[in-house]
Scaffold this motif. Sequence first.
Motif, PDB file in Angstrom:
ATOM      1  N   GLY A  24      71.743  51.473   6.073  1.00 33.06           N
ATOM      2  CA  GLY A  24      72.066  51.349   4.654  1.00 33.06           C
ATOM      3  C   GLY A  24      72.691  50.028   4.252  1.00 33.06           C
ATOM      4  N   LYS A  56      64.840  48.800   3.673  1.00 33.77           N
ATOM      5  CA  LYS A  56      65.864  49.340   2.776  1.00 33.77           C
ATOM      6  C   LYS A  56      66.778  50.325   3.512  1.00 33.77           C
ATOM      7  CE  LYS A  56      63.002  48.935  -1.393  1.00 33.77           C
ATOM      8  NZ  LYS A  56      62.310  49.674  -2.486  1.00 33.77           N
ATOM      9  N   VAL A  57      66.233  50.959   4.536  1.00 37.26           N
ATOM     10  CA  VAL A  57      67.022  51.888   5.355  1.00 37.26           C
ATOM     11  C   VAL A  57      67.839  51.117   6.374  1.00 37.26           C
ATOM     12  CG1 VAL A  57      66.908  53.809   6.992  1.00 37.26           C
ATOM     13  CG2 VAL A  57      65.331  53.715   5.039  1.00 37.26           C
TER      14      VAL A  57
END
Length: 483
Positions: A24, A56-57
């Motif tokens: 994150g 994005k993760v």
Amino acid sequence: MEPAALARLLDLPQGEEALRARLGREGHPGLNGALEAYLKRLSAPKAVLEALAALKVGAVVTGQQAGLLGGPALTFYKAHTALGLAGRVGAAGVFWVASQDHDVEEVRHLHLLLDEEVRTLSLPLPPLPSGRIPLAPYREALVAFLGPWAREERVAYALEGQTLSEFFARVLLAFLGERGLIPFDPMAEELAPLFREALERELSDPLASAEAINQEAARIRALGGKPPLGRKPGATNLFLETDARRLLHYGEGSFTDGVRRYSKKELLEILQADPARLTPAAGLRPVLQDLVLPTAGFVVGPNEFRYVAELSRVYALYGLPMPALFLRIQGMVLEPPIRRILERYALDPWAFVDRGEEAFLEAARGALEGFREVESALAHLQKEVEALRERARALEPTLDRPFRRFGARLKGEGERLLKKVLRARLAKDATLLHHLERLKRHLRPFGLPQERVYPFPMYALRHGNALARLQEAPLEGRAVIPL
């Protein structure tokens, strides 16, 4: 000190729980756009472009020097572990192409096992970062050495690379692109500008990261460890590329590369004009990597683990959490003929990798005519000596110790003589000798583990199932890859 012991000593982040806890975090704002432009220039497969969304993760990152045809197979084993871990948590698998490294001796050789013969191509590369070395002067030699493989679609695509590092990145895309592996070359024109801000920050306090390394090294020594990194007085963690790549030193308000002096203003101007000319040393590289990439996990080899373990204070200096650290798999490809030889002698392939001829001789004992009789007779003699010790001890207890020493010497000398018998017999047995030499060529070329010599594409080009077998391999520990 082994990585596991070092991790416990320093309380380093490891394991999937630590990996998930670091997901994150955002990378550089321009990361996705720059990577997309870079990958499109390289005509990357659709699966790789789609994998960008997973940034994005977070990212599970690994890396290696830009070796010929992907370098030794351990390159692919690092990528496999990174991709597998990334898949478990929904992150992207990223491969850092170490294009800034100028140790060309590590990357100028290509070893292939062809027709049961180890063949080597050695290119006369200049002492420059691989991202600066054009492929054109060496393409003809590579094509000639690779023979028919040079015309194979994946290899032909890789050979279109403009530099040595781009050749390497294209090999990764050609063979692992369908699994979504994202190569990242910090010297690529699209990606180098992403590091300007971090490099400007390092120039503003050029000795802080070096001092952080020395402080952590002192702590590791105090705990009984042996830190691999250390910075001498005045040494920074930055290299400057001019006619060569040289380490910068700082003192009295200016920098020097050992040839001339530079003001901070001059270095900032160089950074603006060509950010690829200012590059990090080992003590800063992982941190700069993680300032640009949203790194949650970092896959390394045992030696890399030791130096990354020393960087916790540099990470803290930049306000970054250390990524979760993972050791890559140790891999071994077993082609069908080698599997049959190992099975014939019930020989553990890892025992052979670890101990070589000694392990083979032990496994081959049963196949040596007459050896069992000699071995049995010697064992019988040792039992007789043990029985004699018991009788002597009954007569005189003080004789127990000298008889025990005699028995131990007899056992040791007996084992030495048995090994001499084995080696003498081996030299006269053409089949055994042939099998031993084949095992050496396939599993211990040059006395090294296979994974440190032969490139994995060699197996993928010979066996259509090689990449699938790699994908099925575990993500940690030792892995046999049967073909």
